[in-house]
Design an enzyme around this catalytic site. Structure first.
Site, short mmCIF file in Angstrom:
data_model
loop_
_atom_site.label_atom_id
_atom_site.label_comp_id
_atom_site.label_asym_id
_atom_site.label_seq_id
_atom_site.Cartn_x
_atom_site.Cartn_y
_atom_site.Cartn_z
N ASP A 177 0.77 -1.24 0.04
CA ASP A 177 0.18 -0.02 0.00
C ASP A 177 0.92 1.08 -0.12
O ASP A 177 2.01 1.04 0.12
CB ASP A 177 -0.92 -0.02 1.08
CG ASP A 177 -0.39 0.05 2.60
OD1 ASP A 177 0.49 0.88 2.67
OD2 ASP A 177 -0.60 -0.66 3.41
N MET A 178 0.25 2.32 -0.14
CA MET A 178 0.85 3.69 -0.42
C MET A 178 1.96 3.91 0.77
O MET A 178 2.83 4.48 0.62
CB MET A 178 -0.07 4.85 -0.74
CG MET A 178 0.56 6.12 -0.90
SD MET A 178 -0.77 7.27 -1.30
CE MET A 178 0.11 8.67 -2.08
#
Length: 299
Positions: A107-108
């Site tokens: 994820d980011m």
């Protein structure tokens, strides 16, 4: 001889089998003029189109290649972002046959080891739950972690998408002195699947917040400690074959890695990587400034 359609597409380097299954399910693929469906099988004479474009099948078998990328926080694991944000594909090298496929996603706000390959079958097996490929993360958590917390995380926790657990948790519980209960503490955890935000959700189920998350190992491959964030290195043949053996695939016999660079992350090469990452950031910032400085079009 016929093969599953998603396998044929993946072997052409269009993406992993899972991604190809989504394309088929979304109606993006047709075979001999008819919209394809999951379960379709094709032979070498089939006329396959993706988004209306005829697929020109490669007869040349590409060399299996794998990149190790040290993902920084803030990058997306998608090929393009409509908002112009950085993606993990921005700085990857050009490839002659096929395209780069991410092995799993981060994820980011997660950093660390991200593998890319041009081999759809390898990518599929490394990600498939039945292959149980182990992932290891270094995680910094905020909150009290007791021996019972660690035991619960290893035994199993019921999340909204099913039971999940860590195989191992390395680290010491929070000392039972009022002074240290709010301190950040580091742990190393391992698990054999890659559900969305699974590591974070497991810790959060115990009332503990994750403040840093770094993937440090995927199967037999460990993140090289000297590899700068935002830089990549191509794996040597021995490491490629370690991954292939891990998921019961035959050895690759060729490599694109320069024999003079194998196993070396010396000062000169590291400096070149850092300069390249810095130049990319500068170009990206300049591009954003130019776009925001453009006058609005008259209606």
């Amino acid at each position: 001889m016929t093969e599953k359609l998603q396998k044929v597409l993946a072997n052409q380097g269009l993406g992993s089998r899972r991604e190809m299954e989504r394309w088929i399910d979304d109606g993006r693929v047709s075979v001999d003029g008819a919209v394809a469906k999951l379960g379709d099988r094709v032979d070498g004479t089939a006329n396959i189109r993706v988004d209306g474009h005829l697929l020109s099948r490669q007869t040349e078998q590409p060399v299996c290649r794998v990149l190790m990328y040290n993902k920084p926080e803030g990058e997306l694991c998608s090929r393009h972002d409509p908002e112009g944000r950085d993606t993990v594909f921005d700085r990857l090298p050009a490839i002659r046959l096929g395209r780069w496929i991410t092995v799993g996603r981060l994820d980011m706000n997660t950093s660390g080891l991200l593998l890319f390959t041009n081999d759809g079958e390898l990518a599929n097996r490394l990600m498939h739950p039945k292959c149980e490929v182990e992932r290891e993360y270094a995680v910094r958590v905020f909150g009290e972690v007791t021996g019972k917390t660690i035991s619960t995380l290893k035994k199993g926790v019921q999340l909204e998408d099913g039971e999940a657990k860590f195989l191992t948790v390395s680290g010491t519980p929070t000392p039972q002195t009022g002074e240290d209960e709010s301190m950040n503490r580091w742990y190393n955890v391992t698990l054999k699947e890659g559900r969305n935000r699974e590591v974070r959700r497991l810790w959060e189920s115990q009332g503990v917040q994750v403040s840093r998350l770094i993937r440090v190992k995927y199967g037999p491959i460990e993140l090289q400690k000297r590899l700068p964030q935002g830089a990549w290195v191509e794996l040597e043949l021995s490491d490629v074959n370690a991954l292939r053996k891990h998921v019961q695939l035959a050895d690759e016999t060729q490599t694109m890695v320069n024999v003079n660079q194998q196993g070396k992350l010396d000062h000169v090469r590291l400096s070149r990587m850092r300069r390249s990452v810095k130049k990319h950031k500068v170009r990206k910032q300049q591009g954003l400034k130019q776009r925001t400085a453009r006058p609005a079009k008259r209606k």
